[in-house]
Design an enzyme around this catalytic site. Sequence first.
Site, PDB file in Angstrom:
ATOM      1  N   TYR A 186      -2.312   0.089  -8.894  1.00  0.00           N
ATOM      2  CA  TYR A 186      -1.483  -0.356  -7.908  1.00  0.00           C
ATOM      3  C   TYR A 186      -2.052  -0.072  -6.421  1.00  0.00           C
ATOM      4  CZ  TYR A 186      -0.301   4.771  -7.561  1.00  0.00           C
ATOM      5  OH  TYR A 186      -0.717   5.917  -6.946  1.00  0.00           O
ATOM      6  N   CYS A 187      -1.483  -0.854  -5.576  1.00  0.00           N
ATOM      7  CA  CYS A 187      -2.087  -0.605  -4.109  1.00  0.00           C
ATOM      8  C   CYS A 187      -0.736  -1.235  -3.326  1.00  0.00           C
ATOM      9  CB  CYS A 187      -3.275  -1.339  -3.823  1.00  0.00           C
ATOM     10  SG  CYS A 187      -3.184  -3.220  -4.277  1.00  0.00           S
ATOM     11  N   THR A 188      -0.940  -1.097  -2.074  1.00  0.00           N
ATOM     12  CA  THR A 188       0.137  -1.363  -1.208  1.00  0.00           C
ATOM     13  C   THR A 188       0.945  -2.977  -1.209  1.00  0.00           C
ATOM     14  OG1 THR A 188      -1.090  -0.449   0.693  1.00  0.00           O
ATOM     15  CG2 THR A 188       0.900  -1.269   1.385  1.00  0.00           C
ATOM     16  N   ILE A 215       3.109  -1.803  -4.401  1.00  0.00           N
ATOM     17  CA  ILE A 215       4.029  -0.585  -4.176  1.00  0.00           C
ATOM     18  C   ILE A 215       5.381  -1.261  -3.527  1.00  0.00           C
ATOM     19  CG2 ILE A 215       4.480   1.499  -3.379  1.00  0.00           C
ATOM     20  CD1 ILE A 215       1.422   1.788  -3.231  1.00  0.00           C
TER      21      ILE A 215
END
Length: 315
Positions: A186-188, A215
């Site tokens: 996961y990332c922004t 996210i």
Amino acid sequence: MTKKQTLSKILLYYKFQPISDPDAVRLWQKELCERLGLRGRILISEHGINGTVGGPIDACKEYAKRTKEYFRGIEYKWSEGGAEDFPRLSVKARDEIVAFGAPGELKVDDNGVIGGGVHLKPEEVNKMVEERGDEVVFFDGRNAMEAEIGKFKNAVVPDVNTTHDFIRELESGKYDWMKDKPVISYCTGGIRCEILSALMKNRGFEEVYQIDGGIVRYGEKYGNDGLWEGSLYVFDKRMHTEFGQGVEDPGFIQLGHCKCGKPTNKFENCINEDECRQQTLMCEDCAAHIETRHCGRPECEKVAAQLAAQLGAGA
Ligand SMILES: [Zn+2]
Ligand SMILES: [Zn+2]
């Protein structure tokens, strides 16, 4: 006093698709933005486009429409703000739209990145954790610093300062134990994991997932009542944002702390700017005084003490 109506917006977007002449696309995008009075940052490579632009709402709409004619299926995220949130317009053609240092490894076609992780919607993330429990590993696809203020529950946070460090980390052997487990990267906003998940699969991680919209989308759906804990680091003047009702939310979990122990979600530059590029969590008190406005490393603490003494003597 009534709140001033917002007539400006910021657009965030990315699209992976093959571009045979990135420089021609760069020129077109530059002219388009200049004509519309937009500012921001756009990167173009032979793998696609990654951008954030801000300006008058009508100009943003026109930009979105024109850009979609070439980048079909591109999705925009609209956010509060405007041209004033950016120092200038920067449109560049580079080897990569996210600098993993693997331009030759990344393969894209009209459907996006080839060989990336399976996309999960936020509700599918929760379902997988419900069904498979502790077997599921969350893998943070951001810089380690970003995870200091927020991350998924029990997430593995690799030791990276920039995305350039990921390949070294993945090949270090440290994460081999998760190669046969379900790994949710996961990332922004999702762009970094489009690439990271493909790099992981190429290195023997068998079951890799990524979260649709990252996210941001997960937090919009579940706020502080899901598997996300804490704040979200963002790359604009705000530096961080919270979901739901923010830090007042009963479900909010405070992860970030200043070196003095006080809770904080605010990153500041170390006062030893010439030698230290470290952005560091600082409470308001520590940030407000020269002698405590440092990252905590002994050499920076010393510089801060010297500066404070000099200014004290001069006063
Ligand atoms: Zn402090
Ligand atoms: Zn420092």
